[in-house]
Design a protein around this motif. Structure first.
Motif, PDB file in Angstrom:
ATOM      1  N   ASN A 177       0.829  -1.193   0.000  1.00 56.21           N
ATOM      2  CA  ASN A 177       0.000   0.000   0.000  1.00 56.21           C
ATOM      3  C   ASN A 177       0.867   1.247   0.000  1.00 56.21           C
ATOM      4  O   ASN A 177       2.090   1.161   0.117  1.00 56.21           O
ATOM      5  CB  ASN A 177      -0.953   0.020   1.197  1.00 56.21           C
ATOM      6  N   THR A 178       0.224   2.382  -0.131  1.00 57.07           N
ATOM      7  CA  THR A 178       0.899   3.671  -0.024  1.00 57.07           C
ATOM      8  C   THR A 178       0.201   4.473   1.061  1.00 57.07           C
ATOM      9  O   THR A 178      -1.023   4.599   1.057  1.00 57.07           O
ATOM     10  CB  THR A 178       0.842   4.448  -1.353  1.00 57.07           C
ATOM     11  N   ASP A 179       1.002   4.997   1.988  1.00 56.91           N
ATOM     12  CA  ASP A 179       0.495   5.902   3.018  1.00 56.91           C
ATOM     13  C   ASP A 179       0.870   7.331   2.646  1.00 56.91           C
ATOM     14  O   ASP A 179       1.924   7.565   2.057  1.00 56.91           O
ATOM     15  CB  ASP A 179       1.125   5.600   4.382  1.00 56.91           C
ATOM     16  N   LEU A 180       0.019   8.265   3.015  1.00 63.44           N
ATOM     17  CA  LEU A 180       0.343   9.679   2.946  1.00 63.44           C
ATOM     18  C   LEU A 180       0.743  10.085   4.356  1.00 63.44           C
ATOM     19  O   LEU A 180      -0.075  10.011   5.282  1.00 63.44           O
ATOM     20  CB  LEU A 180      -0.856  10.493   2.464  1.00 63.44           C
ATOM     21  N   ASP A 181       2.004  10.462   4.549  1.00 61.42           N
ATOM     22  CA  ASP A 181       2.525  10.858   5.856  1.00 61.42           C
ATOM     23  C   ASP A 181       2.733  12.363   5.885  1.00 61.42           C
ATOM     24  O   ASP A 181       3.374  12.925   4.985  1.00 61.42           O
ATOM     25  CB  ASP A 181       3.856  10.161   6.149  1.00 61.42           C
TER      26      ASP A 181
ATOM     27  N   GLU B  88     -10.753  17.340   6.405  1.00 59.28           N
ATOM     28  CA  GLU B  88     -11.051  17.190   4.976  1.00 59.28           C
ATOM     29  C   GLU B  88     -10.409  15.927   4.399  1.00 59.28           C
ATOM     30  O   GLU B  88     -11.045  15.217   3.616  1.00 59.28           O
ATOM     31  CB  GLU B  88     -10.617  18.440   4.210  1.00 59.28           C
ATOM     32  N   LEU B  89      -9.161  15.642   4.784  1.00 60.92           N
ATOM     33  CA  LEU B  89      -8.529  14.410   4.292  1.00 60.92           C
ATOM     34  C   LEU B  89      -9.233  13.170   4.832  1.00 60.92           C
ATOM     35  O   LEU B  89      -9.384  12.178   4.115  1.00 60.92           O
ATOM     36  CB  LEU B  89      -7.046  14.376   4.659  1.00 60.92           C
TER      37      LEU B  89
ATOM     38  N   HIS C 187      -3.885   7.766  11.657  1.00 62.32           N
ATOM     39  CA  HIS C 187      -3.675   8.482  12.911  1.00 62.32           C
ATOM     40  C   HIS C 187      -3.475   9.965  12.646  1.00 62.32           C
ATOM     41  O   HIS C 187      -3.090  10.370  11.552  1.00 62.32           O
ATOM     42  CB  HIS C 187      -2.503   7.907  13.729  1.00 62.32           C
ATOM     43  N   TYR C 188      -3.766  10.765  13.674  1.00 65.41           N
ATOM     44  CA  TYR C 188      -3.518  12.207  13.681  1.00 65.41           C
ATOM     45  C   TYR C 188      -3.319  12.576  15.130  1.00 65.41           C
ATOM     46  O   TYR C 188      -4.231  12.417  15.943  1.00 65.41           O
ATOM     47  CB  TYR C 188      -4.700  12.966  13.077  1.00 65.41           C
TER      48      TYR C 188
ATOM     49  N   ALA D  98       0.426  12.851  11.009  1.00 63.58           N
ATOM     50  CA  ALA D  98      -0.764  12.151  10.514  1.00 63.58           C
ATOM     51  C   ALA D  98      -0.357  11.163   9.433  1.00 63.58           C
ATOM     52  O   ALA D  98       0.656  11.335   8.754  1.00 63.58           O
ATOM     53  CB  ALA D  98      -1.781  13.138   9.953  1.00 63.58           C
ATOM     54  N   CYS D  99      -1.181  10.134   9.299  1.00 64.82           N
ATOM     55  CA  CYS D  99      -0.961   9.116   8.271  1.00 64.82           C
ATOM     56  C   CYS D  99      -2.327   8.713   7.714  1.00 64.82           C
ATOM     57  O   CYS D  99      -3.280   8.518   8.484  1.00 64.82           O
ATOM     58  CB  CYS D  99      -0.238   7.913   8.868  1.00 64.82           C
TER      59      CYS D  99
END
Length: 140
Positions: free
Chosen positions: A10-14, A27-28, A36-37, A47-48
């Motif tokens: 997978n791909t995470d947005l960090d 919004e995300l 998490h945030y 955040a992720c």
């Protein structure tokens, strides 16, 4: 353990910021899957996120993130711009592969760079942290 080839997970947005980014997170979280945030021990905010519909490859997942980011409000976009880390973290189970090549299309790399993001790679080994072998995830 069976021989299992390296494969995309997978791909995470960090994201990392010196400030809370509640508007951006809200919004995300509506457009992606928040993992998490939280405020970290040193006072920064982390955040992720994962794409809502995980795809079979990183370019599609990153494309889904870029599409979500394009929908952000001006306030959320400003909070995103203030983040000191904006990274697409691409994960692979590395298992028993001798060598593995994963190419990113030039147009995607251009979009990522133009949006001010980086790409990192995480390899998940075939062994657990205690050194014992992991089983094939399809059989665990």
């Amino acid at each position: 353990m069976t021989d299992v080839d390296t494969r995309y997970v997978n791909t995470d947005l960090d994201l990392l910021s010196p400030f809370a980014f509640d508007v951006l997170h809200t919004e995300l979280a509506a457009l992606c899957c928040p993992l998490h945030y939280a405020e970290t021990a040193n006072g920064t905010w982390s955040a992720c996120y994962e794409a809502n519909q995980l795809q079979s490859d990183a370019p599609n997942d990153i494309g889904a993130f870029l599409a979500a980011i394009a929908k952000l409000s001006d306030s959320a976009t400003a909070q995103l711009a203030a983040c000191t880390k904006r990274d697409f973290n691409v994960g692979f189970d590395c298992w028993d592969s001798w060598g593995f090549n994963y190419a990113f299309p030039l147009d995607l790399l251009t979009q990522v760079a133009n949006a001010g993001f980086s790409i990192s790679i995480t390899l998940y080994p075939m062994r657990k942290t205690d050194g014992t072998p992991r089983l094939d995830p399809d059989k665990e």
